[in-house]
Design a protein around this motif. Structure first.
Motif, PDB file in Angstrom:
ATOM      1  N   GLY A 101       0.806  -1.223   0.000  1.00  0.00           N
ATOM      2  CA  GLY A 101       0.000   0.000   0.000  1.00  0.00           C
ATOM      3  C   GLY A 101       0.836   1.268   0.000  1.00  0.00           C
ATOM      4  N   LEU A 102       2.172   1.117   0.091  1.00  0.00           N
ATOM      5  CA  LEU A 102       3.031   2.303   0.152  1.00  0.00           C
ATOM      6  C   LEU A 102       3.303   2.888  -1.230  1.00  0.00           C
ATOM      7  CD1 LEU A 102       5.913   1.247   2.598  1.00  0.00           C
ATOM      8  CD2 LEU A 102       4.154   2.982   3.036  1.00  0.00           C
ATOM      9  N   SER A 103       3.187   4.206  -1.352  1.00  0.00           N
ATOM     10  CA  SER A 103       3.642   4.900  -2.560  1.00  0.00           C
ATOM     11  C   SER A 103       5.007   5.480  -2.257  1.00  0.00           C
ATOM     12  CB  SER A 103       2.691   6.046  -2.913  1.00  0.00           C
ATOM     13  OG  SER A 103       1.405   5.532  -3.116  1.00  0.00           O
ATOM     14  N   LEU A 104       6.033   4.843  -2.783  1.00  0.00           N
ATOM     15  CA  LEU A 104       7.387   5.328  -2.510  1.00  0.00           C
ATOM     16  C   LEU A 104       7.626   6.624  -3.260  1.00  0.00           C
ATOM     17  CD1 LEU A 104       9.634   2.139  -2.770  1.00  0.00           C
ATOM     18  CD2 LEU A 104       9.039   3.419  -0.707  1.00  0.00           C
ATOM     19  N   ARG A 105       8.174   7.606  -2.552  1.00  0.00           N
ATOM     20  CA  ARG A 105       8.585   8.838  -3.225  1.00  0.00           C
ATOM     21  C   ARG A 105      10.048   8.670  -3.621  1.00  0.00           C
ATOM     22  NH1 ARG A 105       9.660  14.497   0.041  1.00  0.00           N
ATOM     23  NH2 ARG A 105      10.754  15.564  -1.654  1.00  0.00           N
ATOM     24  N   ILE A 106      10.316   8.824  -4.920  1.00  0.00           N
ATOM     25  CA  ILE A 106      11.698   8.696  -5.378  1.00  0.00           C
ATOM     26  C   ILE A 106      12.376  10.045  -5.214  1.00  0.00           C
ATOM     27  CG2 ILE A 106      13.212   8.022  -7.279  1.00  0.00           C
ATOM     28  CD1 ILE A 106      11.281   5.859  -6.700  1.00  0.00           C
ATOM     29  N   LEU A 107      13.416  10.094  -4.404  1.00  0.00           N
ATOM     30  CA  LEU A 107      14.140  11.346  -4.232  1.00  0.00           C
ATOM     31  C   LEU A 107      15.150  11.518  -5.359  1.00  0.00           C
ATOM     32  CD1 LEU A 107      14.953  11.455  -0.406  1.00  0.00           C
ATOM     33  CD2 LEU A 107      13.006  12.438  -1.621  1.00  0.00           C
ATOM     34  N   SER A 108      15.221  12.714  -5.902  1.00  0.00           N
ATOM     35  CA  SER A 108      16.286  13.015  -6.861  1.00  0.00           C
ATOM     36  C   SER A 108      17.594  13.126  -6.083  1.00  0.00           C
ATOM     37  CB  SER A 108      16.002  14.343  -7.569  1.00  0.00           C
ATOM     38  OG  SER A 108      16.118  15.401  -6.627  1.00  0.00           O
ATOM     39  N   GLY A 109      18.715  13.059  -6.787  1.00  0.00           N
ATOM     40  CA  GLY A 109      20.008  13.194  -6.111  1.00  0.00           C
ATOM     41  C   GLY A 109      20.085  14.508  -5.349  1.00  0.00           C
ATOM     42  N   GLU A 110      19.515  15.543  -5.925  1.00  0.00           N
ATOM     43  CA  GLU A 110      19.530  16.850  -5.298  1.00  0.00           C
ATOM     44  C   GLU A 110      18.717  16.839  -3.996  1.00  0.00           C
ATOM     45  OE1 GLU A 110      17.707  20.222  -7.476  1.00  0.00           O
ATOM     46  OE2 GLU A 110      19.794  20.587  -8.072  1.00  0.00           O
ATOM     47  N   GLU A 111      17.553  16.239  -4.058  1.00  0.00           N
ATOM     48  CA  GLU A 111      16.714  16.153  -2.853  1.00  0.00           C
ATOM     49  C   GLU A 111      17.398  15.323  -1.770  1.00  0.00           C
ATOM     50  OE1 GLU A 111      12.143  16.374  -4.545  1.00  0.00           O
ATOM     51  OE2 GLU A 111      13.290  14.533  -4.906  1.00  0.00           O
ATOM     52  N   GLU A 112      18.028  14.256  -2.214  1.00  0.00           N
ATOM     53  CA  GLU A 112      18.724  13.397  -1.263  1.00  0.00           C
ATOM     54  C   GLU A 112      19.802  14.206  -0.535  1.00  0.00           C
ATOM     55  OE1 GLU A 112      19.979   9.739  -3.095  1.00  0.00           O
ATOM     56  OE2 GLU A 112      20.831   8.986  -1.212  1.00  0.00           O
ATOM     57  N   ALA A 113      20.564  14.974  -1.316  1.00  0.00           N
ATOM     58  CA  ALA A 113      21.606  15.811  -0.710  1.00  0.00           C
ATOM     59  C   ALA A 113      20.974  16.845   0.229  1.00  0.00           C
ATOM     60  CB  ALA A 113      22.422  16.506  -1.790  1.00  0.00           C
ATOM     61  N   TYR A 114      19.844  17.398  -0.170  1.00  0.00           N
ATOM     62  CA  TYR A 114      19.178  18.426   0.638  1.00  0.00           C
ATOM     63  C   TYR A 114      18.719  17.863   1.986  1.00  0.00           C
ATOM     64  CZ  TYR A 114      15.515  21.579   2.287  1.00  0.00           C
ATOM     65  OH  TYR A 114      14.739  22.389   3.067  1.00  0.00           O
ATOM     66  N   TYR A 115      18.079  16.707   1.980  1.00  0.00           N
ATOM     67  CA  TYR A 115      17.570  16.169   3.241  1.00  0.00           C
ATOM     68  C   TYR A 115      18.702  15.704   4.163  1.00  0.00           C
ATOM     69  CZ  TYR A 115      12.785  16.671   1.654  1.00  0.00           C
ATOM     70  OH  TYR A 115      11.595  17.204   1.234  1.00  0.00           O
ATOM     71  N   GLY A 116      19.755  15.181   3.557  1.00  0.00           N
ATOM     72  CA  GLY A 116      20.921  14.835   4.373  1.00  0.00           C
ATOM     73  C   GLY A 116      21.483  16.089   5.050  1.00  0.00           C
ATOM     74  N   TYR A 117      21.566  17.151   4.257  1.00  0.00           N
ATOM     75  CA  TYR A 117      22.024  18.444   4.796  1.00  0.00           C
ATOM     76  C   TYR A 117      21.120  18.910   5.938  1.00  0.00           C
ATOM     77  CZ  TYR A 117      20.903  23.468   4.648  1.00  0.00           C
ATOM     78  OH  TYR A 117      20.517  24.735   4.982  1.00  0.00           O
ATOM     79  N   LEU A 118      19.790  18.803   5.750  1.00  0.00           N
ATOM     80  CA  LEU A 118      18.861  19.219   6.815  1.00  0.00           C
ATOM     81  C   LEU A 118      19.082  18.409   8.098  1.00  0.00           C
ATOM     82  CD1 LEU A 118      15.181  19.828   5.636  1.00  0.00           C
ATOM     83  CD2 LEU A 118      16.975  21.486   6.203  1.00  0.00           C
ATOM     84  N   GLY A 119      19.329  17.114   7.925  1.00  0.00           N
ATOM     85  CA  GLY A 119      19.577  16.267   9.088  1.00  0.00           C
ATOM     86  C   GLY A 119      20.814  16.727   9.840  1.00  0.00           C
ATOM     87  N   VAL A 120      21.844  17.113   9.093  1.00  0.00           N
ATOM     88  CA  VAL A 120      23.109  17.503   9.718  1.00  0.00           C
ATOM     89  C   VAL A 120      23.016  18.875  10.385  1.00  0.00           C
ATOM     90  CG1 VAL A 120      25.508  18.160   9.245  1.00  0.00           C
ATOM     91  CG2 VAL A 120      24.564  16.054   8.270  1.00  0.00           C
ATOM     92  N   VAL A 121      22.534  19.871   9.671  1.00  0.00           N
ATOM     93  CA  VAL A 121      22.577  21.230  10.242  1.00  0.00           C
ATOM     94  C   VAL A 121      21.577  21.404  11.382  1.00  0.00           C
ATOM     95  CG1 VAL A 121      23.578  22.431   8.284  1.00  0.00           C
ATOM     96  CG2 VAL A 121      21.082  22.152   8.428  1.00  0.00           C
ATOM     97  N   ASN A 122      20.628  20.468  11.516  1.00  0.00           N
ATOM     98  CA  ASN A 122      19.722  20.533  12.660  1.00  0.00           C
ATOM     99  C   ASN A 122      20.180  19.656  13.818  1.00  0.00           C
ATOM    100  OD1 ASN A 122      17.628  22.433  11.953  1.00  0.00           O
ATOM    101  ND2 ASN A 122      17.075  20.994  10.313  1.00  0.00           N
ATOM    102  N   SER A 123      21.383  19.095  13.707  1.00  0.00           N
ATOM    103  CA  SER A 123      21.859  18.266  14.818  1.00  0.00           C
ATOM    104  C   SER A 123      23.339  18.460  15.145  1.00  0.00           C
ATOM    105  CB  SER A 123      21.585  16.786  14.524  1.00  0.00           C
ATOM    106  OG  SER A 123      22.302  16.359  13.391  1.00  0.00           O
ATOM    107  N   LEU A 124      24.076  19.145  14.271  1.00  0.00           N
ATOM    108  CA  LEU A 124      25.463  19.498  14.587  1.00  0.00           C
ATOM    109  C   LEU A 124      25.597  21.016  14.465  1.00  0.00           C
ATOM    110  CD1 LEU A 124      27.693  16.929  12.610  1.00  0.00           C
ATOM    111  CD2 LEU A 124      27.399  17.046  15.091  1.00  0.00           C
ATOM    112  N   ALA A 125      26.482  21.585  15.256  1.00  0.00           N
ATOM    113  CA  ALA A 125      26.663  23.034  15.222  1.00  0.00           C
ATOM    114  C   ALA A 125      27.545  23.422  14.045  1.00  0.00           C
ATOM    115  CB  ALA A 125      27.280  23.515  16.535  1.00  0.00           C
TER     116      ALA A 125
END
Lengths: 501, 501
Positions: free
Chosen positions: B103-127
Motif C-alpha cells: 500500500g506504500l507509494s514510494l517517493r523517489i528522491l532526486s540526487g539533489e533532494e537526497e543531498a538536501y535532506y541529508g544536509y537538513l539532518g546535519v545542520v539541525n543536529s550538529l553546530a
C-alpha cells in the motif's frame, strides 16, 4: 487522573516532606523530598517542654514546606507529628504557633497510629508476610508484629535515639556505666512487650533513619556494588559488630566512619544498641532494611483510597506495572512478549527445569524490556538495566532486581554479562540470565512488528534440537526469519539447536 | 499536540524506518527504529535492473514496516527511495510491486533532494556553520557545500559502497590493480565537482552507515570512554591509517576488527577509501561524524512545518529545552535557577574570568538539573548525568555534553569528580566544573522551596571574600541559611570565603 500530594512528618529528630505524583490504585512516583534535622525534642527534659529554639527551627522549616507545596500547586497536604509533639507538655502552644505561622493543622499521631502507618509503608514495599517491625525515631520506637501481611500487635515505647542519647550516653565516648545503664533501661522497657519474640524465628524489618544509616555504613564497609538501601539485609553478627564498635568510639572517631551522616553522629550509638537489643530479644538472625515507613504508609492510604485494608494486593506485579507505566510502555506489545516468553518457558521446562520464581522474573522483564527508550532509543536495552536498577521496585530482593534488570538488558543484543552486578547474584544466576534471556530475545523478535502476528507457539523437543512451530494471523515471514537469526544465545545457553518455523 | 510519524528510507544497502514522537516546533523524540540490510542494488549490473530476490526481500521488509506503523497507530508515514530505485531500469515494475504488496507509494528522491535532506539532518543536529558534507549510501554519494548553515551546492554521484565494491573490489583481499582502478575511478568521478575544495580549509561532515561504522571501529581501537557516534571527530591521519589497513585485509580478516558490523564487512573498504579521497580532495583535516542524515532531514521538515528554511534557529538551546521537556521539567524553578546562576556568574566574572561558552553551559545545566527525577528522586543528580550523557543533544560537542552533565551532577551533592569521563575533557575543565558547579549549587539552594522567593542578588567582592546580598519577596530565611550551608564547594573552588545574606 494524576494527582500530587505532599506529606509532612514532623519527628523528634527530623522534619520531612515528600511529594508524590499518583493515580489512585494505578501508579505513583516520588517527585520531591525535603528534610531538615530540626531536633525538635532537643533538651526536652523531664518536664517534656519543647524548647523555644527547636520550636522556632521547626516552624521555619514548616513554612518552607508550605511554600514548596504552593510552588508545586499541591491539591492536598497531609501533615503529621509524632512523639515529640505527642508527648510535649506545651503541645497546644506549639500547635497554635505552627498554625499561626504556616496555616498547617498538624495531626498528632498516637503511638498506635504511628506503628500502623510504618507497617503500611513496609508491607506495601517489601515482600513481607510474617515478621517483626521496628521503626526508630528520635523520640520513640514503634514495634509491630505482622502475620499474613496483617498487623497483629503494635506498641510505641519512648526509646527514640535522641531521647536515649540525651538520657544515657552523656560522656564522649560513652562511659561503661552509661552503656550498662542504657542496656538495663532497654531491657526493662521491652520486658512488657512479651509478643516481640517468636519460635520459629520470624523475619525482622527495620525502619527509620538510624537503620538506613547503619545499612549505608555496612554497604560502604563491604563495598556493596549498589547503593540501594531498601531491601538490604544485614546478618545479626554484623549488627552486633557495629554495636560493639560504636560503643567504644568518641563522636570525633565516629565521624570518620565512611557512610555515617554527620547529623546522626551523636545518636547513632544509642540507635544501633537498640537495634541489637531488639534482634536479641526476638531472636532474629537477619535485619531487613526498609527505606519506606510512616510517610509512605500515609501515602499508600491515599493511593489505595477506598480499599480496606490499605494493602497493594499483588505487590510485585504492581511494582513492575508501575515502573512500566511511568515510562508509558506499549502495553499490547509488552504483554504479547510476556505471553510468548511464558509459552516458551512452560514448554521448554524439560530443558531448563526452572520453577515459578524464574517464570515470574521472566514475565517482569518482558513487561519492562522497552522502558529504556525513555532515555534513548539507541542502546535502550542498556538503559532498561539502568532504569530497573535505579527504580523503587517494591517487593523484590536486590538479587531479583538484578535478574530482572539483566534480562531486560539482554532482550536484544550481545552475549551474557553480569554488568558488574555479579556480587548480588547467587550461584547459577548467570546461567539463569542466559537461559531466560535467550527465551525473551526470541519472543521479542517474534513480536518484531509489535503487531501480535504470532498467535501461539508449540515447541517440539527432540534429542538435540527444538522446533518452535508458530501459528500466525497474517504474514509472519519477517518475524520468523528474524527470530531464527537471534537464536545464538539460545543455542549457547541450552546447548541444543533451535529452529522456528 | 503530540504526534507520531514513521519515516521509511529504502536505500541501496539498507531499508530503515524511524518512528518519531513530536510536537511541531516544540519537542521530539525517536521512539522506534527498525532496519534491515536488504541489498536492493545487489547484482544490478550495467543494465540497472533490480533483481527478483533483492526486490522480494525489500517488499517483505516494507510489509513489516507497514505492520509496525499500524501497530503504533501512526497517523503519518513518509516513505522514500534513493539511488537504487531512482536509477533502476525496472523502477515502475518495482514501485507497482511495492504498492500492491504494502500500500506504500514510494517517493523517489532526486540526487539533489537526497543531498538536501541529508544536509537538513546535519545542520539541525550538529553546530555546523560552514563546511562540506558527504552522505555515503550503497548506490550513491551525496556531496554538499554549506555556508552560514545554508545549502550552497549539492551533487549526487554514483559512488555508493555496494556499487564500488561490486564494480571494482572483486578479489579477496582486493588486488593492487583493483585498488588502483578504483582510485582512478574516484578521481575522475570527483573531478567535475570543482567546488568540493576550499581555502581556508572547511570542516568536513560525514553521514551514513559507512562513516558511523568507521567511527565505531575508531572508538573501539582508542578505547573511547563513551559510545556516542554523533559528533565524534576523526583526524585525517587516522582515516588514512584505516584506509591503508583495510586495503590489505581479506573479508575474513576484516571481520576480526572490533566494532565492524558483520553486514558491512564486504563494503567497508570501498567506503573508507572513498572517505579518504573526499578528505584529500577538500583538504579537510578532521572528519566530523553525523549520526543523523536523510531520514532525520525528512523529519525536521515536519517538525518545523511552515518554516522556510527548515532550520532550528537556536539549535543548542532547542536541544536543551527539548531534553528538559521530555522529562516534564518544572519550568519556573529551572528558569529561576538559571537566572540566579547567571547573575552570580556575571558578577563573579573578576574571580573566574570565564566567557560566553561557560555562561551558556551553566545555563544549559541549570535547565536540566532536575531531570534525573524521572529515574528516581533519590540520587537524581547522578541520574541527570546519565540522562544527559545518553541524550540526543544536538549542537553540542562531546566535551560540552560532558561539562553539562557534570554540572547537573554537581548541583546538589558531593565534591567534584570527572565520573570517569575525564578522557573527554580539556585542560582546566575540572576546575571549570568546580567553579561553575559551585555557582549552580548556591543558586539551587537559593531556590530551595521552588517559589522564586529570592528575586535578585548582588555580589560584593572583597579581597578574600564575597558577600551575596539577596533581595527577597517574602520569607527567605531557610533559603539563605541553606545556601550558606552549601558553600564548601565554592570556597574550595575559588579559594575565597562566601557569605549569603
Amino acid at each position: 487522573v494524576t494527582q500530587q500530594i505532599g506529606i509532612i512528618d514532623l519527628g523528634s529528630n527530623t522534619a520531612r516532606m515528600i511529594v508524590v505524583q499518583y493515580q489512585p490504585h494505578h501508579s505513583f512516583k516520588l517527585i520531591d523530598e525535603v528534610k531538615e534535622n530540626v531536633r525538635l525534642a532537643h533538651n526536652v527534659g523531664a518536664d517534656n517542654m519543647l524548647q523555644p529554639e527547636p520550636m522556632a527551627r521547626a516552624v521555619e522549616i514548616l513554612k518552607m514546606f508550605v511554600s514548596l507545596g504552593r510552588a508545586l500547586n499541591l491539591a492536598q497536604m497531609i501533615a503529621v507529628a509524632t512523639s515529640a509533639v505527642r508527648d510535649a507538655a506545651n503541645q497546644a502552644a506549639f500547635l497554635a504557633q505552627v498554625k499561626d505561622a504556616t496555616g498547617l493543622s498538624l495531626r498528632i499521631l498516637s503511638g498506635e497510629e504511628e506503628a500502623y502507618y510504618g507497617y503500611l509503608g513496609v508491607v506495601n514495599s517489601l515482600a513481607l508476610q510474617d515478621g517483626f517491625l521496628f521503626d526508630i525515631g528520635g523520640g520513640s520506637v514503634e514495634l509491630a508484629l505482622v502475620r499474613g501481611r496483617g498487623l497483629v500487635s503494635g506498641a510505641s515505647l519512648p526509646l527514640g535515639t535522641v531521647r536515649l542519647t540525651e538520657g544515657f550516653l552523656k560522656s564522649d565516648p560513652p562511659a561503661k556505666s552509661e552503656l550498662k545503664a542504657l542496656d538495663k533501661h532497654l531491657d526493662s522497657a521491652l520486658e512488657p512487650v512479651t509478643w516481640f519474640s517468636h519460635q520459629p524465628i520470624l523475619q525482622m524489618v527495620g525502619v527509620g533513619g538510624t537503620v538506613r544509616n547503619l545499612a549505608k555504613m555496612d554497604q560502604r564497609a563491604l563495598r556493596y556494588p549498589i547503593d540501594k538501601i531498601h531491601g538490604y539485609e544485614i546478618p545479626f553478627a554484623r549488627v552486633d559488630e557495629w554495636a560493639t564498635r560504636l560503643s567504644k568510639l568518641s563522636r570525633a572517631e565516629r565521624e570518620q566512619i565512611e557512610g555515617l551522616n554527620n547529623d546522626r553522629a551523636d545518636v547513632i550509638t544509642a540507635g544501633v544498641l537498640l537495634i541489637r537489643k531488639l534482634m536479641q530479644r526476638s531472636g532474629a538472625t537477619t535485619l531487613w532494611v526498609s527505606g519506606q515507613g510512616l510517610r509512605d504508609g500515609l501515602f499508600y492510604e491515599q493511593l489505595l483510597i477506598g480499599s480496606n485494608p490499605s494493602l497493594i494486593s499483588n505487590l510485585r506485579l504492581f511494582s513492575i506495572e508501575n515502573l512500566a507505566r511511568l515510562y508509558n510502555y506499549h502495553v499490547v506489545h509488552a504483554v504479547k512478549v510476556r505471553d510468548l516468553s511464558q509459552a516458551l518457558f512452560d514448554q521448554l521446562m524439560p530443558l531448563h527445569g526452572y520453577g515459578p520464581l524464574e517464570r515470574e522474573l521472566l514475565a517482569a522483564a518482558a513487561l519492562v524490556h522497552d522502558i529504556g527508550v525513555a532515555v534513548n532509543y539507541y542502546d535502550h536495552h542498556k538503559h532498561a538495566l539502568y532504569l530497573v536498577m535505579n527504580a523503587a521496585l517494591g517487593g523484590f530482593s536486590h538479587r531479583e532486581m538484578v535478574l530482572i534488570a539483566l534480562l531486560a538488558r539482554h532482550h536484544r543484543k550481545g552475549g551474557v554479562s553480569d554488568e558488574g552486578l555479579g556480587g548480588l547474584l547467587a550461584e547459577g544466576d548467570l546461567s539463569r540470565v542466559a537461559k531466560l534471556g535467550a527465551i525473551l530475545r526470541i519472543a521479542e523478535y517474534l513480536e518484531r512488528s509489535k503487531s501480535q502476528v504470532i498467535q501461539t507457539i508449540e515447541c517440539v523437543i527432540d534429542k538435540n534440537s527444538v522446533r518452535v512451530i508458530t501459528k500466525a494471523i497474517g504474514d509472519a515471514t519477517v518475524e520468523i526469519w528474524d527470530a531464527n537469526r537471534r537464536t545464538a544465545l539460545f543455542r549457547k545457553a541450552y546447548g541444543v539447536d533451535i529452529q522456528i518455523i
